[in-house]
Design a protein around this motif. Structure first.
Motif, mmCIF file in Angstrom:
data_model
loop_
_atom_site.group_PDB
_atom_site.id
_atom_site.type_symbol
_atom_site.label_atom_id
_atom_site.label_comp_id
_atom_site.label_asym_id
_atom_site.label_seq_id
_atom_site.Cartn_x
_atom_site.Cartn_y
_atom_site.Cartn_z
ATOM 1 N N LYS A 170 -1.224 19.623 -7.983
ATOM 2 C CA LYS A 170 -2.579 19.308 -7.513
ATOM 3 C C LYS A 170 -3.567 20.300 -8.102
ATOM 4 O O LYS A 170 -3.283 21.486 -8.194
ATOM 5 C CB LYS A 170 -2.642 19.365 -5.984
ATOM 6 N N GLU A 171 -4.710 19.791 -8.520
ATOM 7 C CA GLU A 171 -5.831 20.536 -9.088
ATOM 8 C C GLU A 171 -5.536 21.209 -10.431
ATOM 9 O O GLU A 171 -6.277 22.073 -10.866
ATOM 10 C CB GLU A 171 -6.385 21.555 -8.087
ATOM 11 N N ASP A 172 -4.462 20.789 -11.118
ATOM 12 C CA ASP A 172 -4.259 21.260 -12.486
ATOM 13 C C ASP A 172 -5.417 20.770 -13.335
ATOM 14 O O ASP A 172 -6.001 19.701 -13.064
ATOM 15 C CB ASP A 172 -2.962 20.695 -13.073
ATOM 16 N N THR A 173 -5.745 21.532 -14.353
ATOM 17 C CA THR A 173 -6.767 21.120 -15.312
ATOM 18 C C THR A 173 -6.125 21.064 -16.684
ATOM 19 O O THR A 173 -5.515 22.034 -17.127
ATOM 20 C CB THR A 173 -7.950 22.106 -15.330
ATOM 21 N N PHE A 174 -6.239 19.912 -17.346
ATOM 22 C CA PHE A 174 -5.713 19.715 -18.697
ATOM 23 C C PHE A 174 -6.883 19.691 -19.661
ATOM 24 O O PHE A 174 -7.849 18.935 -19.458
ATOM 25 C CB PHE A 174 -4.933 18.399 -18.790
ATOM 26 N N ILE A 175 -6.800 20.492 -20.701
ATOM 27 C CA ILE A 175 -7.857 20.534 -21.712
ATOM 28 C C ILE A 175 -7.242 20.094 -23.038
ATOM 29 O O ILE A 175 -6.336 20.748 -23.563
ATOM 30 C CB ILE A 175 -8.460 21.940 -21.835
ATOM 31 N N VAL A 176 -7.723 18.960 -23.551
ATOM 32 C CA VAL A 176 -7.218 18.407 -24.806
ATOM 33 C C VAL A 176 -8.257 18.698 -25.889
ATOM 34 O O VAL A 176 -9.335 18.103 -25.889
ATOM 35 C CB VAL A 176 -6.974 16.888 -24.690
ATOM 36 N N PRO A 177 -7.944 19.617 -26.817
ATOM 37 C CA PRO A 177 -8.931 19.956 -27.846
ATOM 38 C C PRO A 177 -9.001 18.886 -28.936
ATOM 39 O O PRO A 177 -8.112 18.043 -29.044
ATOM 40 C CB PRO A 177 -8.400 21.271 -28.424
ATOM 41 N N GLN A 178 -10.048 18.941 -29.724
ATOM 42 C CA GLN A 178 -10.184 18.066 -30.880
ATOM 43 C C GLN A 178 -9.529 18.744 -32.079
ATOM 44 O O GLN A 178 -9.512 19.962 -32.167
ATOM 45 C CB GLN A 178 -11.658 17.815 -31.187
ATOM 46 N N VAL A 220 -2.513 21.271 -26.196
ATOM 47 C CA VAL A 220 -3.024 20.936 -24.868
ATOM 48 C C VAL A 220 -2.870 22.167 -23.968
ATOM 49 O O VAL A 220 -1.799 22.751 -23.879
ATOM 50 C CB VAL A 220 -2.271 19.740 -24.260
ATOM 51 N N LYS A 221 -3.959 22.548 -23.322
ATOM 52 C CA LYS A 221 -3.917 23.682 -22.392
ATOM 53 C C LYS A 221 -3.881 23.150 -20.971
ATOM 54 O O LYS A 221 -4.550 22.173 -20.651
ATOM 55 C CB LYS A 221 -5.142 24.565 -22.583
ATOM 56 N N VAL A 222 -3.095 23.833 -20.153
ATOM 57 C CA VAL A 222 -2.999 23.486 -18.734
ATOM 58 C C VAL A 222 -3.357 24.728 -17.934
ATOM 59 O O VAL A 222 -2.805 25.800 -18.161
ATOM 60 C CB VAL A 222 -1.575 23.039 -18.347
ATOM 61 N N ILE A 223 -4.308 24.569 -17.041
ATOM 62 C CA ILE A 223 -4.656 25.640 -16.110
ATOM 63 C C ILE A 223 -4.144 25.183 -14.754
ATOM 64 O O ILE A 223 -4.599 24.174 -14.223
ATOM 65 C CB ILE A 223 -6.171 25.904 -16.076
ATOM 66 N N SER A 224 -3.165 25.930 -14.236
ATOM 67 C CA SER A 224 -2.515 25.547 -12.993
ATOM 68 C C SER A 224 -2.868 26.545 -11.900
ATOM 69 O O SER A 224 -2.697 27.748 -12.068
ATOM 70 C CB SER A 224 -0.999 25.499 -13.190
ATOM 71 N N ARG A 225 -3.339 26.014 -10.813
ATOM 72 C CA ARG A 225 -3.758 26.847 -9.684
ATOM 73 C C ARG A 225 -2.607 27.012 -8.711
ATOM 74 O O ARG A 225 -1.912 26.055 -8.383
ATOM 75 C CB ARG A 225 -4.942 26.177 -9.013
ATOM 76 N N ASP A 226 -2.421 28.244 -8.251
ATOM 77 C CA ASP A 226 -1.400 28.545 -7.250
ATOM 78 C C ASP A 226 -2.069 29.395 -6.187
ATOM 79 O O ASP A 226 -2.149 30.612 -6.306
ATOM 80 C CB ASP A 226 -0.228 29.281 -7.895
ATOM 81 N N GLY A 227 -2.597 28.734 -5.167
ATOM 82 C CA GLY A 227 -3.358 29.447 -4.140
ATOM 83 C C GLY A 227 -4.638 29.989 -4.730
ATOM 84 O O GLY A 227 -5.432 29.257 -5.305
#
Length: 121
Positions: free
Chosen positions: A81-89, A48-55
């Motif tokens: 807030k506004e994290d994006t989780f990408i769950v691959p197959q 699982v990838k997480v893209i976390s925004r900080d400003g």
């Protein structure tokens, strides 16, 4: 452009209901996956990838969600807030049992046909 974070988290990929999910304080990966309807049967929770925004900046993390759900490791990731989780197959290898059985079946059928044609019957 505005750097104020919205009260949303995004879950994409192999989940039942991909898209935006309402942000909840102190939520973790498992709670976010549950809010997105849970992982699909083909989800690869180990990557699982997480893209976390900080400003204006962002960071990318990879979390082994399968290990986390069983042992609580790695350390609990608190959703922002506004994290994006990408769950691959999950990827399937070319040489799984079904593929091998198909290849053997096709080869034996071809061999029987060739044998039958060459024997004249």
């Amino acid at each position: 452009f505005s750097t104020e974070a919205k009260n949303t988290v995004y879950v994409l990929g192999a989940v039942t209901r991909p898209g935006p999910v309402q942000f909840e304080e102190n939520a973790d990966l498992l709670q976010i996956l549950a809010a997105a309807g849970g992982p699909s049967p083909t989800a690869d929770l180990k990557k699982v990838k997480v893209i976390s925004r900080d400003g204006a900046y962002s960071q990318t993390y990879q979390i082994n969600g399968e290990k986390y759900s069983k042992t609580g490791e790695p350390i609990r990731y608190v959703v922002r807030k506004e994290d994006t989780f990408i769950v691959p197959q999950r990827t399937t290898s070319f040489l799984n049992f079904g593929t091998i059985a198909t290849i053997v079946g096709t080869a034996s059928t071809a061999w029987l046909l060739i044998d039958r044609i060459s024997s004249g019957n």
